[in-house]
Design a protein around this motif. Sequence first.
Motif, PDB file in Angstrom:
ATOM      1  N   THR A 198       0.830  -1.206   0.000  1.00 51.03           N
ATOM      2  CA  THR A 198       0.000   0.000   0.000  1.00 51.03           C
ATOM      3  C   THR A 198       0.864   1.256   0.000  1.00 51.03           C
ATOM      4  OG1 THR A 198      -0.160  -0.073   2.411  1.00 51.03           O
ATOM      5  CG2 THR A 198      -1.950  -1.111   1.165  1.00 51.03           C
ATOM      6  N   ASP A 199       2.174   1.110   0.211  1.00 50.21           N
ATOM      7  CA  ASP A 199       3.091   2.255   0.232  1.00 50.21           C
ATOM      8  C   ASP A 199       4.226   2.026  -0.773  1.00 50.21           C
ATOM      9  OD1 ASP A 199       4.698   4.419   0.775  1.00 50.21           O
ATOM     10  OD2 ASP A 199       4.677   4.134   2.953  1.00 50.21           O
ATOM     11  N   VAL A 200       3.920   2.252  -2.029  1.00 52.84           N
ATOM     12  CA  VAL A 200       4.871   1.964  -3.105  1.00 52.84           C
ATOM     13  C   VAL A 200       6.165   2.759  -2.958  1.00 52.84           C
ATOM     14  CG1 VAL A 200       5.263   2.111  -5.602  1.00 52.84           C
ATOM     15  CG2 VAL A 200       3.090   1.263  -4.739  1.00 52.84           C
ATOM     16  N   ARG A 207      11.663   0.480 -14.689  1.00 52.24           N
ATOM     17  CA  ARG A 207      10.603   1.316 -15.247  1.00 52.24           C
ATOM     18  C   ARG A 207       9.521   1.527 -14.210  1.00 52.24           C
ATOM     19  NH1 ARG A 207       6.865  -2.255 -19.319  1.00 52.24           N
ATOM     20  NH2 ARG A 207       6.556  -3.959 -17.876  1.00 52.24           N
ATOM     21  N   SER A 208       8.701   2.556 -14.449  1.00 48.31           N
ATOM     22  CA  SER A 208       7.592   2.868 -13.571  1.00 48.31           C
ATOM     23  C   SER A 208       6.386   3.164 -14.443  1.00 48.31           C
ATOM     24  CB  SER A 208       7.937   4.080 -12.703  1.00 48.31           C
ATOM     25  OG  SER A 208       6.866   4.394 -11.851  1.00 48.31           O
ATOM     26  N   LEU A 209       5.261   2.539 -14.145  1.00 43.98           N
ATOM     27  CA  LEU A 209       4.069   2.706 -14.963  1.00 43.98           C
ATOM     28  C   LEU A 209       2.870   3.054 -14.097  1.00 43.98           C
ATOM     29  CD1 LEU A 209       4.565  -0.474 -17.142  1.00 43.98           C
ATOM     30  CD2 LEU A 209       4.951   1.863 -17.882  1.00 43.98           C
ATOM     31  N   ASN A 214      -3.873   2.057 -11.947  1.00 45.55           N
ATOM     32  CA  ASN A 214      -2.927   1.112 -11.355  1.00 45.55           C
ATOM     33  C   ASN A 214      -1.533   1.725 -11.383  1.00 45.55           C
ATOM     34  OD1 ASN A 214      -4.673  -1.163 -10.899  1.00 45.55           O
ATOM     35  ND2 ASN A 214      -4.716  -1.409 -13.120  1.00 45.55           N
ATOM     36  N   ARG A 215      -0.697   1.308 -10.441  1.00 48.89           N
ATOM     37  CA  ARG A 215       0.679   1.782 -10.424  1.00 48.89           C
ATOM     38  C   ARG A 215       1.582   0.609 -10.093  1.00 48.89           C
ATOM     39  NH1 ARG A 215       3.994   5.722  -6.456  1.00 48.89           N
ATOM     40  NH2 ARG A 215       5.852   5.728  -7.714  1.00 48.89           N
ATOM     41  N   TRP A 216       2.647   0.468 -10.877  1.00 54.25           N
ATOM     42  CA  TRP A 216       3.643  -0.531 -10.536  1.00 54.25           C
ATOM     43  C   TRP A 216       5.009  -0.087 -11.009  1.00 54.25           C
ATOM     44  CZ3 TRP A 216       0.251  -1.309 -14.526  1.00 54.25           C
ATOM     45  CH2 TRP A 216       0.769  -1.654 -15.754  1.00 54.25           C
ATOM     46  N   ILE A 217       6.018  -0.607 -10.337  1.00 54.11           N
ATOM     47  CA  ILE A 217       7.405  -0.298 -10.661  1.00 54.11           C
ATOM     48  C   ILE A 217       8.113  -1.618 -10.926  1.00 54.11           C
ATOM     49  CG2 ILE A 217       9.566   0.712  -9.831  1.00 54.11           C
ATOM     50  CD1 ILE A 217       7.863   2.460  -7.935  1.00 54.11           C
ATOM     51  N   VAL A 243       3.737  -3.595  -7.015  1.00 56.60           N
ATOM     52  CA  VAL A 243       2.411  -3.139  -7.438  1.00 56.60           C
ATOM     53  C   VAL A 243       1.702  -2.456  -6.280  1.00 56.60           C
ATOM     54  CG1 VAL A 243       0.189  -3.903  -8.377  1.00 56.60           C
ATOM     55  CG2 VAL A 243       2.286  -5.111  -9.022  1.00 56.60           C
ATOM     56  N   ALA A 244       1.042  -1.349  -6.570  1.00 55.82           N
ATOM     57  CA  ALA A 244       0.283  -0.637  -5.545  1.00 55.82           C
ATOM     58  C   ALA A 244      -0.981  -1.412  -5.213  1.00 55.82           C
ATOM     59  CB  ALA A 244      -0.078   0.763  -6.035  1.00 55.82           C
TER      60      ALA A 244
END
Length: 120
Positions: free
Chosen positions: A75-77, A93-95, A100-103, A116-117
């Motif tokens: 929950t805390d990316v 990379r970061s998207l 949605n958010r993931w690194i 992943v968030a």
Amino acid sequence: MSISVLAISFDAHDAGQLAHFWAEALHRTVSDGAGEDFASLAADPDSQLGPLLMFHKVPEGKTAKNRVHFDLQTTDVATEADRLANLGAKQTRSLAENDNRWISFVDPEGNEFDLVAGRP
């Protein structure tokens, strides 16, 4: 007759060193007897932290993208991304798409994984 997943195995240049990275990343402990040739992280009996992870020394280095990788959720990316980088992971990379958010990262031996968030 039944079948189940025993473990997830990683090829490694230094099994012990890679196991220590993943133990820190996943808040787990490296099993006794870890060394350059073989190391493991015991399976979590409550299945909250994951299955047995094994690390085996191989003579060849990684040459291509992984066909399988971890998707880690938090929950805390931002905090976890910094922590993983401090452990030796490198961001690739970061998207942020469709809410949605993931690194994407690679571990110290180049194995890909994503952060992943999750929803609080």
